[in-house]
Design an enzyme around this catalytic site. Structure first.
Site, short mmCIF file in Angstrom:
data_model
loop_
_atom_site.label_atom_id
_atom_site.label_comp_id
_atom_site.label_asym_id
_atom_site.label_seq_id
_atom_site.Cartn_x
_atom_site.Cartn_y
_atom_site.Cartn_z
N SER A 14 27.43 33.51 48.19
CA SER A 14 26.40 34.11 47.32
C SER A 14 26.04 35.54 47.73
CB SER A 14 25.15 33.23 47.27
OG SER A 14 25.45 32.05 46.60
N LYS A 70 17.17 21.84 47.92
CA LYS A 70 16.99 21.96 46.47
C LYS A 70 15.89 21.07 45.88
CE LYS A 70 21.59 23.43 44.99
NZ LYS A 70 22.70 23.15 44.08
N ASN A 76 17.51 25.52 42.06
CA ASN A 76 18.46 26.35 42.82
C ASN A 76 18.14 27.84 42.71
OD1 ASN A 76 19.42 26.94 40.22
ND2 ASN A 76 21.48 27.26 40.99
N ASP A 122 22.43 25.46 37.72
CA ASP A 122 23.72 24.80 38.02
C ASP A 122 24.37 24.21 36.77
OD1 ASP A 122 23.91 25.30 40.75
OD2 ASP A 122 22.79 23.50 41.30
N ASN A 139 30.70 6.00 38.42
CA ASN A 139 30.36 6.34 39.80
C ASN A 139 30.63 5.15 40.70
OD1 ASN A 139 29.25 8.14 41.79
ND2 ASN A 139 27.40 6.90 41.83
N TYR A 168 35.84 23.80 44.88
CA TYR A 168 36.70 25.00 44.92
C TYR A 168 37.26 25.25 46.32
CZ TYR A 168 32.26 27.34 46.06
OH TYR A 168 31.05 27.68 46.61
#
Ligand code: NAP
Length: 277
Positions: free
Chosen positions: A17, A66, A87, A102, A150, A220
């Site tokens: 960031s 958060k 966030n 997000d 899930n 990522y």
């Protein structure tokens, strides 16, 4: 006049960031600076109070703060309340207002490859924090159907119950989802399965995947997970977590400055730092 923005997290040393936001400030010729602060959970309240006393203009919040940070803000917007996490914080005339970018950041990125979701059967794999942001936003957006799967089915049920939606959200087991995978047009992995160092793990079998599907992974690191490699080999369109990371950052930047940053440039800075594709 210079302004200070920041990131509260623990740890934050590897966060991209600061790199992304400082480059965007430079690109917009704004004399602003973004600084990461490593804050122990026991020090979070003091950190927020300190940022306010210093007149910091805004900050991001990441793991593990958060949810907890919401207690120390002056107000939290409706969407962040539903998601249950913040966030992004904006200093609005001396008050700290919490947002969550997000889910919207993710959706904006997904829509660049999916165009329209109203004719798509969407499957979300996972029901943790990232899934909460994405399902909250998707449940307010038109999709043909929305399904969650899930490992812990109860968490998926809880998430579906908490999201207000005109049509119901279906819950299926991982086995059912894998068996019926050909019935989904967009499949989103929000779990940490496949993330470095466990790069050989996959969250869900794609054996019966259809070629026209879009397969999206929030991870990522690695840049292309094994799951995305499998999807690509089956002819599907793939989408990794860079888009969400850049998307949430761009929306935070916009809330702070009123300027829509250059997304392409933000993405390039991040990808370059990660060593390219
Ligand atoms: P989280 O709240 O801890 O949720 C983890 C999710 O993964 C849960 O659904 C959990 O299932 C599932 N899971 C974990 N280990 C599993 C396993 N061995 N088998 C099956 N399911 C498993 O984490 P989070 O904050 O949502 O983050 C999830 C992922 O999203 C991470 O990889 C994170 O890096 C990524 N992320 C990316 C971005 C971005 O900007 N691209 C932003 C946020 C998060 P149970 O409920 O059964 O435990």
């Amino acid at each position: 006049m210079g302004k200070l923005y920041g990131l509260l997290g623990h740890p934050v040393a590897h966060s991209l960031s600061p790199l992304m936001h400082n480059d965007a400030f430079k690109d917009q010729q704004l004399p602003y600076h973004y600084q990461a602060f490593d804050v122990e959970p026991s020090q979070l309240k003091q950190a927020v109070v300190g940022l306010k006393a210093l007149g910091v203009s805004g900050f991001n919040v990441t793991i593990p703060h958060k949810v907890e940070v919401m207690k120390y803000l002056d107000a939290v917007d409706e969407e962040a309340k539903i998601i249950g996490a913040v966030n992004t914080v904006v200093n609005e005339n001396g008050t700290f207002i919490g947002y969550n970018t997000d889910g919207r950041g993710y959706l904006q990125s997904l829509l660049t490859i999916a165009n329209d979701l109203s004719d798509k059967h969407v499957l979300v794999v996972g029901a943790g924090g990232a899934a909460r942001a994405i399902v909250t936003v998707l449940s307010q957006h038109e999709t043909k159907t929305l399904t969650i799967t899930n490992r812990t089915k109860g968490k998926a049920e809880l998430l579906a119950d908490e999201c207000r939606r005109k049509t119901a959200i279906d819950i299926v087991s991982l086995a059912q989802a894998a068996e019926n995978i050909a019935g989904y047009d967009v499949i989103i992995n929000t779990t940490s399965v496949g993330m470095s160092p466990n790069i050989d793990d996959i969250p869900l079998s794609l054996e019966h995947l259809k070629e026209s599907a879009i397969v999206s992974d929030l991870i990522y690191n690695p840049f292309k997970t094994k799951w995305l490699h499998i999807a690509e080999e089956k002819g599907a369109t793939i989408h990794n977590g860079i888009g969400m990371f850049v998307g949430q950052g761009a929306l935070a930047f916009e809330k702070w400055t009123g300027i829509r940053p250059d997304l392409k440039r933000m993405e390039e800075v991040v990808i370059k730092h990660l060593g390219g594709k």
